[in-house]
Motif scaffolding. Structure first.
Motif, PDB file in Angstrom:
ATOM      1  N   HIS A   1       0.853  -1.188   0.000  1.00 19.59           N
ATOM      2  CA  HIS A   1       0.000   0.000   0.000  1.00 19.59           C
ATOM      3  C   HIS A   1       0.884   1.232   0.000  1.00 19.59           C
ATOM      4  O   HIS A   1       1.815   1.328   0.807  1.00 19.59           O
ATOM      5  CB  HIS A   1      -0.907   0.008   1.228  1.00 19.59           C
ATOM      6  N   PRO A   2       0.600   2.198  -0.870  1.00 17.79           N
ATOM      7  CA  PRO A   2       1.416   3.411  -0.917  1.00 17.79           C
ATOM      8  C   PRO A   2       1.245   4.240   0.359  1.00 17.79           C
ATOM      9  O   PRO A   2       0.240   4.115   1.067  1.00 17.79           O
ATOM     10  CB  PRO A   2       0.891   4.154  -2.144  1.00 17.79           C
ATOM     11  N   PRO A   3       2.201   5.127   0.637  1.00 16.48           N
ATOM     12  CA  PRO A   3       2.135   5.948   1.850  1.00 16.48           C
ATOM     13  C   PRO A   3       0.843   6.762   1.975  1.00 16.48           C
ATOM     14  O   PRO A   3       0.340   6.944   3.079  1.00 16.48           O
ATOM     15  CB  PRO A   3       3.350   6.869   1.725  1.00 16.48           C
ATOM     16  N   ARG A   4       0.302   7.212   0.865  1.00 12.46           N
ATOM     17  CA  ARG A   4      -0.930   8.027   0.955  1.00 12.46           C
ATOM     18  C   ARG A   4      -2.083   7.223   1.545  1.00 12.46           C
ATOM     19  O   ARG A   4      -2.967   7.781   2.186  1.00 12.46           O
ATOM     20  CB  ARG A   4      -1.294   8.611  -0.406  1.00 12.46           C
ATOM     21  N   THR A   5      -2.072   5.919   1.350  1.00 10.04           N
ATOM     22  CA  THR A   5      -3.107   5.073   1.946  1.00 10.04           C
ATOM     23  C   THR A   5      -3.052   5.154   3.461  1.00 10.04           C
ATOM     24  O   THR A   5      -4.081   5.284   4.129  1.00 10.04           O
ATOM     25  CB  THR A   5      -2.922   3.609   1.491  1.00 10.04           C
ATOM     26  N   TRP A   6      -1.845   5.114   4.018  1.00 10.40           N
ATOM     27  CA  TRP A   6      -1.694   5.167   5.469  1.00 10.40           C
ATOM     28  C   TRP A   6      -2.026   6.554   6.003  1.00 10.40           C
ATOM     29  O   TRP A   6      -2.514   6.680   7.141  1.00 10.40           O
ATOM     30  CB  TRP A   6      -0.298   4.710   5.869  1.00 10.40           C
ATOM     31  N   VAL A   7      -1.808   7.601   5.209  1.00  8.36           N
ATOM     32  CA  VAL A   7      -2.207   8.956   5.602  1.00  8.36           C
ATOM     33  C   VAL A   7      -3.726   9.024   5.719  1.00  8.36           C
ATOM     34  O   VAL A   7      -4.271   9.562   6.694  1.00  8.36           O
ATOM     35  CB  VAL A   7      -1.673  10.008   4.603  1.00  8.36           C
ATOM     36  N   VAL A   8      -4.414   8.470   4.742  1.00  6.86           N
ATOM     37  CA  VAL A   8      -5.877   8.456   4.783  1.00  6.86           C
ATOM     38  C   VAL A   8      -6.377   7.655   5.981  1.00  6.86           C
ATOM     39  O   VAL A   8      -7.332   8.060   6.654  1.00  6.86           O
ATOM     40  CB  VAL A   8      -6.451   7.904   3.455  1.00  6.86           C
ATOM     41  N   VAL A   9      -5.734   6.544   6.269  1.00  6.48           N
ATOM     42  CA  VAL A   9      -6.111   5.748   7.447  1.00  6.48           C
ATOM     43  C   VAL A   9      -5.942   6.586   8.714  1.00  6.48           C
ATOM     44  O   VAL A   9      -6.806   6.574   9.596  1.00  6.48           O
ATOM     45  CB  VAL A   9      -5.279   4.447   7.528  1.00  6.48           C
ATOM     46  N   GLY A  10      -4.855   7.326   8.813  1.00 10.23           N
ATOM     47  CA  GLY A  10      -4.642   8.202   9.970  1.00 10.23           C
ATOM     48  C   GLY A  10      -5.738   9.245  10.109  1.00 10.23           C
ATOM     49  O   GLY A  10      -6.216   9.512  11.225  1.00 10.23           O
ATOM     50  N   ILE A  11      -6.152   9.822   9.001  1.00 13.71           N
ATOM     51  CA  ILE A  11      -7.242  10.814   9.018  1.00 13.71           C
ATOM     52  C   ILE A  11      -8.542  10.162   9.481  1.00 13.71           C
ATOM     53  O   ILE A  11      -9.278  10.728  10.295  1.00 13.71           O
ATOM     54  CB  ILE A  11      -7.396  11.468   7.633  1.00 13.71           C
ATOM     55  N   MET A  12      -8.815   8.967   8.979  1.00 11.65           N
ATOM     56  CA  MET A  12     -10.031   8.264   9.391  1.00 11.65           C
ATOM     57  C   MET A  12     -10.002   7.921  10.880  1.00 11.65           C
ATOM     58  O   MET A  12     -11.021   8.019  11.566  1.00 11.65           O
ATOM     59  CB  MET A  12     -10.218   6.991   8.555  1.00 11.65           C
ATOM     60  N   MET A  13      -8.837   7.531  11.376  1.00 12.88           N
ATOM     61  CA  MET A  13      -8.722   7.207  12.793  1.00 12.88           C
ATOM     62  C   MET A  13      -8.953   8.451  13.654  1.00 12.88           C
ATOM     63  O   MET A  13      -9.611   8.385  14.699  1.00 12.88           O
ATOM     64  CB  MET A  13      -7.350   6.601  13.108  1.00 12.88           C
ATOM     65  N   ALA A  14      -8.416   9.585  13.205  1.00 18.25           N
ATOM     66  CA  ALA A  14      -8.633  10.841  13.934  1.00 18.25           C
ATOM     67  C   ALA A  14     -10.116  11.220  13.917  1.00 18.25           C
ATOM     68  O   ALA A  14     -10.665  11.645  14.945  1.00 18.25           O
ATOM     69  CB  ALA A  14      -7.787  11.952  13.309  1.00 18.25           C
ATOM     70  N   ALA A  15     -10.767  11.052  12.777  1.00 20.53           N
ATOM     71  CA  ALA A  15     -12.200  11.358  12.684  1.00 20.53           C
ATOM     72  C   ALA A  15     -13.005  10.431  13.582  1.00 20.53           C
ATOM     73  O   ALA A  15     -13.970  10.860  14.234  1.00 20.53           O
ATOM     74  CB  ALA A  15     -12.667  11.239  11.233  1.00 20.53           C
ATOM     75  N   GLN A  16     -12.614   9.186  13.649  1.00 15.90           N
ATOM     76  CA  GLN A  16     -13.290   8.236  14.527  1.00 15.90           C
ATOM     77  C   GLN A  16     -13.155   8.666  15.983  1.00 15.90           C
ATOM     78  O   GLN A  16     -14.119   8.652  16.740  1.00 15.90           O
ATOM     79  CB  GLN A  16     -12.715   6.847  14.341  1.00 15.90           C
ATOM     80  N   GLY A  17     -11.943   9.023  16.382  1.00 23.05           N
ATOM     81  CA  GLY A  17     -11.732   9.483  17.758  1.00 23.05           C
ATOM     82  C   GLY A  17     -12.569  10.698  18.084  1.00 23.05           C
ATOM     83  O   GLY A  17     -13.172  10.783  19.159  1.00 23.05           O
ATOM     84  N   TYR A  18     -12.633  11.632  17.156  1.00 28.30           N
ATOM     85  CA  TYR A  18     -13.451  12.838  17.349  1.00 28.30           C
ATOM     86  C   TYR A  18     -14.922  12.461  17.507  1.00 28.30           C
ATOM     87  O   TYR A  18     -15.618  12.996  18.366  1.00 28.30           O
ATOM     88  CB  TYR A  18     -13.262  13.789  16.168  1.00 28.30           C
ATOM     89  N   LEU A  19     -15.397  11.524  16.686  1.00 26.29           N
ATOM     90  CA  LEU A  19     -16.795  11.116  16.745  1.00 26.29           C
ATOM     91  C   LEU A  19     -17.109  10.451  18.079  1.00 26.29           C
ATOM     92  O   LEU A  19     -18.125  10.751  18.709  1.00 26.29           O
ATOM     93  CB  LEU A  19     -17.116  10.171  15.587  1.00 26.29           C
ATOM     94  N   VAL A  20     -16.245   9.555  18.530  1.00 28.04           N
ATOM     95  CA  VAL A  20     -16.496   8.834  19.786  1.00 28.04           C
ATOM     96  C   VAL A  20     -16.452   9.791  20.971  1.00 28.04           C
ATOM     97  O   VAL A  20     -17.325   9.773  21.824  1.00 28.04           O
ATOM     98  CB  VAL A  20     -15.503   7.675  19.969  1.00 28.04           C
ATOM     99  N   ILE A  21     -15.442  10.634  21.013  1.00 26.83           N
ATOM    100  CA  ILE A  21     -15.321  11.579  22.131  1.00 26.83           C
ATOM    101  C   ILE A  21     -16.432  12.623  22.070  1.00 26.83           C
ATOM    102  O   ILE A  21     -17.027  12.962  23.087  1.00 26.83           O
ATOM    103  CB  ILE A  21     -13.921  12.220  22.149  1.00 26.83           C
ATOM    104  N   GLY A  22     -16.749  13.083  20.857  1.00 25.87           N
ATOM    105  CA  GLY A  22     -17.820  14.077  20.692  1.00 25.87           C
ATOM    106  C   GLY A  22     -19.194  13.524  21.025  1.00 25.87           C
ATOM    107  O   GLY A  22     -20.059  14.245  21.510  1.00 25.87           O
ATOM    108  N   ALA A  23     -19.409  12.243  20.796  1.00 23.41           N
ATOM    109  CA  ALA A  23     -20.713  11.634  21.086  1.00 23.41           C
ATOM    110  C   ALA A  23     -20.969  11.574  22.583  1.00 23.41           C
ATOM    111  O   ALA A  23     -22.108  11.528  23.033  1.00 23.41           O
ATOM    112  CB  ALA A  23     -20.784  10.231  20.500  1.00 23.41           C
ATOM    113  N   ASN A  24     -19.915  11.594  23.359  1.00 23.69           N
ATOM    114  CA  ASN A  24     -20.049  11.526  24.803  1.00 23.69           C
ATOM    115  C   ASN A  24     -20.181  12.908  25.435  1.00 23.69           C
ATOM    116  O   ASN A  24     -20.449  13.044  26.607  1.00 23.69           O
ATOM    117  CB  ASN A  24     -18.848  10.785  25.413  1.00 23.69           C
ATOM    118  N   GLY A  25     -19.975  13.943  24.625  1.00 25.57           N
ATOM    119  CA  GLY A  25     -20.115  15.298  25.132  1.00 25.57           C
ATOM    120  C   GLY A  25     -18.835  15.752  25.752  1.00 25.57           C
ATOM    121  O   GLY A  25     -18.717  16.633  26.508  1.00 25.57           O
TER     122      GLY A  25
END
Length: 121
Positions: free
Chosen positions: A97-121
């Motif tokens: 997998h090219p490096p840009r794939t792992w960059v996108v994965v990192g962005i998705m992981m950050a968005a997931q963290g934001y969603l989980v933490i944000g859902a809890n208030g």
């Protein structure tokens, strides 16, 4: 009647949601691996493993909805699953997998963290 899985209500929402998402992703990844192996080798044991993992996946998903919202659990599960599939492809099947794939994965992981933490208030 099949009982629902329960996590302690004293645990923080973020911990319970993360456990649920990781469990769903792990079960789904086992099912994906079993499907790939069954397709390659036509092994009855892999077919059985895939079927069992999908039944357990449904049970864990239904149980997780007791304490977390559908969108939060589903998004986290899919993000972790995609990460697992990328790693499995690279480690087991030699897919690069090219490096840009792992960059996108990192962005998705950050968005997931934001969603989980944000859902809890």
């Amino acid at each position: 009647m099949v009982p629902m899985l329960k996590l302690p209500s004293t645990w923080p929402f973020v911990l319970n949601a993360t456990i649920a998402m990781a469990g769903l992703a792990a079960l789904d990844l086992v099912g994906a691996y079993a499907a790939k192996e069954w397709m390659l080798h036509r092994s009855a044991s892999m077919l059985g493993l895939g079927m069992v993992s999908m039944v357990l996946l449904f049970w864990v998903y239904a149980s997780a909805l007791q304490f977390a919202e559908l969108a939060v659990v589903t998004f986290g599960w899919i993000v972790l699953l995609q990460l697992g599939v990328l790693v499995l492809d690279q480690v087991k099947y030699g897919v690069h997998h090219p490096p840009r794939t792992w960059v996108v994965v990192g962005i998705m992981m950050a968005a997931q963290g934001y969603l989980v933490i944000g859902a809890n208030g």
